[in-house]
Each structure stands twice: as structure tokens, then as C-alpha cells.
Design a protein around this motif. Sequence first.
Motif, short mmCIF file in Angstrom:
data_model
loop_
_atom_site.label_atom_id
_atom_site.label_comp_id
_atom_site.label_asym_id
_atom_site.label_seq_id
_atom_site.Cartn_x
_atom_site.Cartn_y
_atom_site.Cartn_z
N LEU A 118 10.45 65.75 7.47
CA LEU A 118 11.15 64.54 7.89
C LEU A 118 11.05 64.36 9.40
O LEU A 118 10.80 63.25 9.88
N ASN A 119 11.23 65.43 10.15
CA ASN A 119 11.11 65.36 11.61
C ASN A 119 9.74 64.86 12.03
O ASN A 119 9.62 64.04 12.93
N LYS A 120 8.73 65.35 11.38
CA LYS A 120 7.35 64.94 11.69
C LYS A 120 7.16 63.44 11.42
O LYS A 120 6.57 62.73 12.23
N ILE A 121 7.69 62.98 10.30
CA ILE A 121 7.58 61.55 9.96
C ILE A 121 8.35 60.70 10.97
O ILE A 121 7.87 59.65 11.40
N ILE A 123 9.10 61.42 14.14
CA ILE A 123 8.38 61.42 15.42
C ILE A 123 7.18 60.50 15.36
O ILE A 123 6.92 59.72 16.29
N HIS A 124 6.45 60.55 14.26
CA HIS A 124 5.30 59.65 14.08
C HIS A 124 5.75 58.19 14.10
O HIS A 124 5.12 57.33 14.71
N ILE A 130 6.45 52.70 19.61
CA ILE A 130 6.16 52.59 21.05
C ILE A 130 4.79 51.96 21.25
O ILE A 130 4.62 51.06 22.07
N ILE A 131 3.82 52.43 20.51
CA ILE A 131 2.45 51.88 20.61
C ILE A 131 2.45 50.39 20.26
O ILE A 131 1.88 49.57 20.98
#
Length: 191
Positions: A118-121, A123-124, A130-131
Motif C-alpha cells: 500500500l505504501n508503494k502504491i 508513493i507512486h 506531482i508529474i
Amino acid sequence: MVRVNKDFLKFIQDHFKLTNDNDEIELVSFKADKILMEQYKITRNVYLIKSGTCKVYFEEENGKEYILEFLSTGEILGELEIIRDEPCLCSVKAIVEVEAFKISKNYFLKLLNENFALNKIIIHSFAERIINTSKKASHQKLYAIEYSLKKIIEMQKQNNVEISKSDLSAYLGISVRTLNRSLKNLKDNPS
């Protein structure tokens, strides 16, 4: 323009099927024009869109809206506010009927503390936003309105989404009058 995150949706759907935490995660529906989150108000839940499209916007003191983005399948709402324990930065309104997973604040924070995937998702998702915000800002500064408008019209056709003129102008940061002029220019000069 309309953001989608299928990885996030798959994660929550799989988690929803595998757990008995139905008190902490539930499927809810919102009719078109229903406000899911209100600017400056406290939210006690995070929402992950299963289907439908929402607009995310600031309402200025003069009553005008500025639409940051449109979010759809798999996009999360309210995570920043829950993580930072702050009132809603902006409002979120369904522009068509929306079905979403409603996740309680405490359960979301528990998942964040225990689940690396979940943390990885998350952050992505933050990086992607932002992009996309940077790209939108540069396009609005570097290109004529008609360029962005062409892209939006193409997106509407591809996603079968109808966005009102007032929402289009709020997204582009222009008046409806300027939008109408730009639409006329595109019609008169389709190249």
C-alpha cells in the motif's frame, strides 16, 4: 486529464475480498453532483473510486472554482488529509454516479503502518499527481488554449465522459466566454 489508477483499485478489491473488515471498508455510492469531500472540512474517511468520475477543485473567496483534476477508477481521495490530519484542501464532487470504497481513517492509517504494498502504491500515486500537475501547469503556460482543448475533447470521446463548459473553463483557468471563443476557433480551423 482524467486520472485512473488500476493498481490501486486492484489492491483494494483484493484486500476487500480477503478480509472481514467490512466495518472498516464498505462500498458506497454517490449520485452525480454529490459532494464527497468539502474544502476546509474534516474528513473521517478515505475513498477509492471503483467507478465514475469526480472533479477535484478549489473554491475561491469570490465563489469561482478552479478544477485541479478529474479523478476516476482507482484514484484515492482524502489520503493527504488523513495522513496529515488536516481539513480538506479542496472539494470533491461526483460529475456522474460514483461507486467508491469508503475506508475509515483509523483503518487506513493501520494499513499504511502494516502494508508495504500500500505504501508503494501511495508513493507512486503522489509522484504521478506531482508529474501531472507540473505537466498541466507547463501546458497552460506554453501552449495556446486550443491545444489543451483538443486534448480534452479527445479524452472525452475516448472515455465517454461529458464535461460541462463551466467545468472545462474552471479546469483550464479561463472564463466561459474565452472557452467559447476557443471552441469556435477550433471549429473554424480544425487543423
